[in-house]
Design a protein around this motif. Structure first.
Motif, PDB file in Angstrom:
ATOM      1  N   ARG A   1       0.871  -1.166   0.000  1.00 35.06           N
ATOM      2  CA  ARG A   1       0.000   0.000   0.000  1.00 35.06           C
ATOM      3  C   ARG A   1       0.911   1.220   0.000  1.00 35.06           C
ATOM      4  O   ARG A   1       1.802   1.330   0.841  1.00 35.06           O
TER       5      ARG A   1
ATOM      6  N   ASP B   1      -3.517  -8.069  -8.982  1.00 32.68           N
ATOM      7  CA  ASP B   1      -4.419  -7.005  -9.424  1.00 32.68           C
ATOM      8  C   ASP B   1      -3.937  -5.711  -8.773  1.00 32.68           C
ATOM      9  O   ASP B   1      -3.373  -5.725  -7.675  1.00 32.68           O
ATOM     10  N   GLU B   2      -4.162  -4.591  -9.438  1.00 34.52           N
ATOM     11  CA  GLU B   2      -3.676  -3.303  -8.949  1.00 34.52           C
ATOM     12  C   GLU B   2      -4.863  -2.356  -8.804  1.00 34.52           C
ATOM     13  O   GLU B   2      -5.648  -2.210  -9.732  1.00 34.52           O
ATOM     14  N   THR B   3      -4.987  -1.732  -7.642  1.00 32.28           N
ATOM     15  CA  THR B   3      -6.084  -0.807  -7.383  1.00 32.28           C
ATOM     16  C   THR B   3      -5.509   0.574  -7.123  1.00 32.28           C
ATOM     17  O   THR B   3      -4.509   0.720  -6.420  1.00 32.28           O
TER      18      THR B   3
ATOM     19  N   LEU C   1     -12.311   5.333  -8.809  1.00 33.57           N
ATOM     20  CA  LEU C   1     -11.351   4.317  -8.403  1.00 33.57           C
ATOM     21  C   LEU C   1     -11.253   3.301  -9.529  1.00 33.57           C
ATOM     22  O   LEU C   1     -12.229   3.078 -10.247  1.00 33.57           O
ATOM     23  N   VAL C   2     -10.083   2.688  -9.696  1.00 27.61           N
ATOM     24  CA  VAL C   2      -9.932   1.678 -10.737  1.00 27.61           C
ATOM     25  C   VAL C   2      -9.221   0.462 -10.164  1.00 27.61           C
ATOM     26  O   VAL C   2      -8.325   0.590  -9.327  1.00 27.61           O
ATOM     27  N   ASN C   3      -9.656  -0.698 -10.596  1.00 27.29           N
ATOM     28  CA  ASN C   3      -8.972  -1.954 -10.284  1.00 27.29           C
ATOM     29  C   ASN C   3      -8.582  -2.581 -11.614  1.00 27.29           C
ATOM     30  O   ASN C   3      -9.435  -2.809 -12.473  1.00 27.29           O
TER      31      ASN C   3
ATOM     32  N   GLU D   1      -2.095   3.509  -4.161  1.00 33.96           N
ATOM     33  CA  GLU D   1      -2.038   2.255  -4.923  1.00 33.96           C
ATOM     34  C   GLU D   1      -1.926   1.091  -3.956  1.00 33.96           C
ATOM     35  O   GLU D   1      -1.259   1.194  -2.926  1.00 33.96           O
ATOM     36  N   THR D   2      -2.573   0.007  -4.299  1.00 31.03           N
ATOM     37  CA  THR D   2      -2.420  -1.205  -3.518  1.00 31.03           C
ATOM     38  C   THR D   2      -2.384  -2.413  -4.441  1.00 31.03           C
ATOM     39  O   THR D   2      -3.065  -2.429  -5.480  1.00 31.03           O
ATOM     40  N   LYS D   3      -1.528  -3.353  -4.110  1.00 26.26           N
ATOM     41  CA  LYS D   3      -1.441  -4.620  -4.819  1.00 26.26           C
ATOM     42  C   LYS D   3      -0.702  -5.613  -3.927  1.00 26.26           C
ATOM     43  O   LYS D   3      -0.088  -5.225  -2.928  1.00 26.26           O
TER      44      LYS D   3
END
Length: 159
Positions: free
Chosen positions: A41, A63-65, A98-100, A120-122
């Protein structure tokens, strides 16, 4: 010992300043404690002349959010041949908000205004992108053609 962190506007300003001073024109602020953590994160401050080579994450857990905290970020999704499939401007309170991005999808981000910052989180751990994960049809980060290519990507978001 892990501590609760609240990020202030002053700290966001400082992060943007570090991005402006950086050779890559971006700077991370990690909430995770090491590259081996299972969840990454981070805040990523990005200036308009920063280039992220289009890439994909092949690990099925990566996956990247992304959520924009400040400024405006252009998101571009490509097919395997480099054709643009989708693009959107992300900004605080915007639509989309927001995008995933699922693993295996080529994508990149472009900063559309100075001082842009996204969260960003992945999944971790951090492993540098492999050759198969970098878009073969896009210039590598330090290539001479980056300014022209980056300009063409930013032009996609001009009104």
């Amino acid at each position: 010992m892990k501590k609760t962190r609240c990020i202030t506007g002053r700290e966001l300003d400082e992060l943007s300043g570090l991005a402006r001073a950086s050779a890559r024109r971006r700077k991370n602020y990690n909430f995770h404690y090491s590259d081996s953590d299972p969840s990454h994160r981070l805040l990523n401050a990005m200036e308009p002349d920063s280039y992220i080579q289009p890439h994909r994450h092949l690990d099925p857990n990566k996956d990247e959010t992304l959520l924009v905290v400040r400024g405006r970020i252009g998101m571009i999704i490509f097919d395997d041949g480099g054709n643009i499939e989708y693009r959107a401007v992300l900004e605080p309170g915007g639509d989309p908000a927001l995008v995933n991005i699922p693993c295996g999808v080529f994508h990149t981000w472009v900063s559309l205004e100075p001082g842009s910052i996204f969260f960003e989180t992945k999944a971790g751990p951090f492993i540098p992108l492999s050759r198969e994960e970098k878009a073969p049809w896009a210039p590598e980060e330090n290539a001479e053609t980056v300014p022209d290519y980056l300009g063409s990507l930013r032009d996609l978001f001009k009104a």
